[in-house]
Write a protein that holds these residues in place. Structure first.
Motif, PDB file in Angstrom:
ATOM      1  N   GLY A 218      14.031   2.086 -40.658  1.00  0.00           N
ATOM      2  CA  GLY A 218      12.839   2.135 -39.832  1.00  0.00           C
ATOM      3  C   GLY A 218      13.079   2.825 -38.507  1.00  0.00           C
ATOM      4  N   ILE A 219      14.219   2.545 -37.896  1.00  0.00           N
ATOM      5  CA  ILE A 219      14.562   3.194 -36.631  1.00  0.00           C
ATOM      6  C   ILE A 219      14.670   4.704 -36.827  1.00  0.00           C
ATOM      7  CG2 ILE A 219      16.401   3.469 -34.921  1.00  0.00           C
ATOM      8  CD1 ILE A 219      16.913   0.428 -35.242  1.00  0.00           C
ATOM      9  N   GLY A 222      11.116   6.140 -37.851  1.00  0.00           N
ATOM     10  CA  GLY A 222      10.221   6.039 -36.707  1.00  0.00           C
ATOM     11  C   GLY A 222      10.547   7.063 -35.629  1.00  0.00           C
ATOM     12  N   ALA A 223      11.845   7.284 -35.404  1.00  0.00           N
ATOM     13  CA  ALA A 223      12.250   8.262 -34.394  1.00  0.00           C
ATOM     14  C   ALA A 223      11.845   9.669 -34.806  1.00  0.00           C
ATOM     15  CB  ALA A 223      13.761   8.188 -34.174  1.00  0.00           C
ATOM     16  N   GLN A 224      12.024   9.999 -36.082  1.00  0.00           N
ATOM     17  CA  GLN A 224      11.669  11.336 -36.548  1.00  0.00           C
ATOM     18  C   GLN A 224      10.159  11.546 -36.530  1.00  0.00           C
ATOM     19  OE1 GLN A 224      13.798  12.513 -40.211  1.00  0.00           O
ATOM     20  NE2 GLN A 224      15.285  10.926 -39.728  1.00  0.00           N
ATOM     21  N   ALA A 225       9.405  10.522 -36.932  1.00  0.00           N
ATOM     22  CA  ALA A 225       7.949  10.643 -36.881  1.00  0.00           C
ATOM     23  C   ALA A 225       7.467  10.795 -35.448  1.00  0.00           C
ATOM     24  CB  ALA A 225       7.301   9.428 -37.533  1.00  0.00           C
ATOM     25  N   GLY A 226       8.078  10.039 -34.536  1.00  0.00           N
ATOM     26  CA  GLY A 226       7.706  10.160 -33.128  1.00  0.00           C
ATOM     27  C   GLY A 226       8.005  11.534 -32.580  1.00  0.00           C
ATOM     28  N   ALA A 227       9.156  12.083 -32.958  1.00  0.00           N
ATOM     29  CA  ALA A 227       9.515  13.424 -32.485  1.00  0.00           C
ATOM     30  C   ALA A 227       8.532  14.471 -32.984  1.00  0.00           C
ATOM     31  CB  ALA A 227      10.930  13.768 -32.939  1.00  0.00           C
ATOM     32  N   ALA A 228       7.952  14.216 -34.164  1.00  0.00           N
ATOM     33  CA  ALA A 228       6.973  15.148 -34.725  1.00  0.00           C
ATOM     34  C   ALA A 228       5.544  14.790 -34.323  1.00  0.00           C
ATOM     35  CB  ALA A 228       7.092  15.163 -36.245  1.00  0.00           C
ATOM     36  N   LEU A 234       5.582   1.029 -40.347  1.00  0.00           N
ATOM     37  CA  LEU A 234       6.902   0.551 -40.751  1.00  0.00           C
ATOM     38  C   LEU A 234       6.809  -0.906 -41.171  1.00  0.00           C
ATOM     39  CD1 LEU A 234       9.046   2.044 -37.818  1.00  0.00           C
ATOM     40  CD2 LEU A 234       8.569   3.073 -40.056  1.00  0.00           C
ATOM     41  N   GLU A 235       7.162  -1.172 -42.421  1.00  0.00           N
ATOM     42  CA  GLU A 235       7.269  -2.550 -42.905  1.00  0.00           C
ATOM     43  C   GLU A 235       8.732  -2.778 -43.220  1.00  0.00           C
ATOM     44  OE1 GLU A 235       8.030  -5.457 -45.038  1.00  0.00           O
ATOM     45  OE2 GLU A 235       6.897  -4.545 -46.677  1.00  0.00           O
ATOM     46  N   LEU A 236       9.403  -3.571 -42.365  1.00  0.00           N
ATOM     47  CA  LEU A 236      10.856  -3.667 -42.391  1.00  0.00           C
ATOM     48  C   LEU A 236      11.301  -5.046 -42.871  1.00  0.00           C
ATOM     49  CD1 LEU A 236      11.428  -1.728 -39.049  1.00  0.00           C
ATOM     50  CD2 LEU A 236      11.171  -0.824 -41.367  1.00  0.00           C
TER      51      LEU A 236
END
Length: 463
Positions: A218-219, A222-228, A234-236
């Motif tokens: 998830g981390i 989530g980081a890659q989606a945020g960068a894009a 995210l269901e973790l």
């Protein structure tokens, strides 16, 4: 131990026997590009279809799932070890999901008129585009469809990157959509490495991302989606508390706790992992729980009476065994199980710990397998404190005869879902998701439909 993937292939292993049953080549850059192009082109077609036509195709999909239930359930059992009776139930649940959204989804997408001065306004729910879904192996059909169906009814297309050990299930799902005559590109399956996932997230044809998996995954996602600058859901993980107070119906609480902990061989993110029992009934609960656990049938997952099958992956069994040994070294009392089962296959003995404290591994970490931890609470307030003492916040359960107290505690539990006198379940009529390190965003209900929509304001004649 056979790996679940190599440099060139995803590999499927039957966890009941250890035998390889499939290998699936990873996509090349050109085949990944082609899949994303199909999803983008399919979106232009799919979004333009009236919602009642999308609904009709979901009804057809439900029938296709039922017609092929035996094949799909057998593939689930072979690839990840789910007992066959539970696997058949998973397929039927998916068919019901499709029917429910076909009936209720269109109303969730209706325009919402809003009173404004100087004109008329409304809120419209518009689809975003192709959604990249990175999905896990533990519910290889349900987990995919509970995210895909709400997104599809809204007019999005879906690009599935499934777990490498259940690619057979992924291809069966692709075939089901084809047989239901969905337009090309509406449901795509890609088999890629983590680098391929990163490429897809960064690609402008992908509008948003959803992941069900570990906190670590998830981390990263989530980081890659945020960068894009792309929305993600995210269901973790979870380490869900199951609270039993002294006025609870003890037999019902035990029955629910056993199901809540050991269904799907304990490999459920929202399983009842921490059993928090009020001190005055802890001994009686523990005795009944252990006796009920001993009655569960462990064995061949293809046998209809089996309740606990093999764990899905050999590396995960090794990790679970490490957590069990750590908990024992930290002072927990082992009441049953506690080790890998002898013989072939990836079985782990159903395990019960007592005298677990909040400083022990089985309290602080998620144990993804057939291991239950019983924790004693002084009273209801202490039970609530223990329940919230976790980095996770997916779901929780309260067993009590005091309805007012249960409602009060529900308002203080730091979880996405609270179940009073019943174990955790997922249902399209209610939303599902977590807080804290269990993730963010919601699946199912109208929230699942609108998660990947543009809530667009249309304001006419504002003067």
């Amino acid at each position: 131990m056979t790996p679940i993937s190599s440099l060139t292939h995803a590999i499927s292993i039957n966890p009941a026997t250890g035998e390889q049953i499939g290998h699936y080549p990873f996509e090349s850059p050109s085949t990944l590009d082609a899949a994303l192009s199909r999803a983008a082109a399919g979106f232009r077609v799919w979004r333009s279809k009236p919602v009642d036509q999308r609904s009709q195709l979901l009804i057809t999909l439900a029938q296709v799932l039922r017609d092929n239930a035996a094949t799909m359930a057998n593939m689930i059992t072979q690839e990840m070890g789910k007992p066959i009776t539970q696997a058949r139930g998973e397929i039927e649940k998916c068919a019901q999901l499709c029917q429910w959204y076909a009936e209720h989804g269109p109303a969730m997408l209706s325009a919402e008129p809003t009173m404004v001065e100087g004109g008329k306004a409304r809120i419209e729910y518009r689809p975003l585009g192709p959604i990249l879904a990175v999905m896990p192996w533990n519910f290889p059909i349900w987990q995919v469809l509970r995210g895909a169906v709400p997104a599809l009814i809204a007019g999005n297309t879906y690009v599935l990157k499934h777990a490498p050990n259940v690619m057979g299930c992924a291809w069966l799902l692709r075939d089901a959509f084809k047989h239901a005559e969905f337009p090309e590109g509406v449901f795509e399956v890609i088999n890629v490495t983590p680098d391929g996932v990163s490429t897809a997230i960064a690609d402008p044809r992908i509008a948003a991302v959803t992941l069900t998996g570990s906190v670590r995954a998830g981390i990263a996602i989530g980081a890659q989606a945020g960068a894009a600058l792309k929305k993600c859901v995210l269901e973790l993980g979870g380490s869900d508390p199951f609270i039993v107070l002294n006025d609870a119906d003890l037999d019902e609480a035990v029955k629910a706790a056993v199901i809540g902990r050991y269904q799907n061989t304990g490999q459920v993110c929202a399983a009842a992992k921490r059993l928090i029992v009020e001190q005055s009934i802890a001994q009686a609960f523990t005795h009944k729980f252990v006796e009920a656990t001993r009655q569960l049938i462990v064995g061949d997952p293809l046998a209809p009476d089996t309740y606990i099958g093999p764990m899905a992956r050999f590396d995960l069994r090794d990790e679970l065994d490490r957590q069990v040994r750590n908990t024992l070294e930290e002072g927990a009392t082992l009441l049953m199980g506690g080790k890998k089962a002898e013989g072939p296959g990836n079985f782990y003995e159903p395990t019960v710990f007592a005298d677990v404290t909040d400083q022990m591994t089985s309290f602080k970490q998620e144990l993804f397998g057939p291991v239950a931890s019983i924790i004693t609470a002084r009273d209801a307030a202490h039970a609530l404190e223990l329940a919230n003492n976790s980095e996770f916040g997916l779901a929780s359960t309260i067993y009590t005869g005091n309805a007012q107290l249960a409602e009060q505690m529900a308002g203080e539990l730091e979880t996405g879902g609270v179940f009073i006198n019943g174990y955790c379940a997922t249902d399209p009529r209610v939303t599902f998701g977590g807080v804290k390190k269990s993730g963010f965003g919601r699946e199912l209900s109208h929230f699942g439909v609108r998660e990947f929509c543009n809530a667009q304001t249309v304001w006419v004649d504002r003067r």
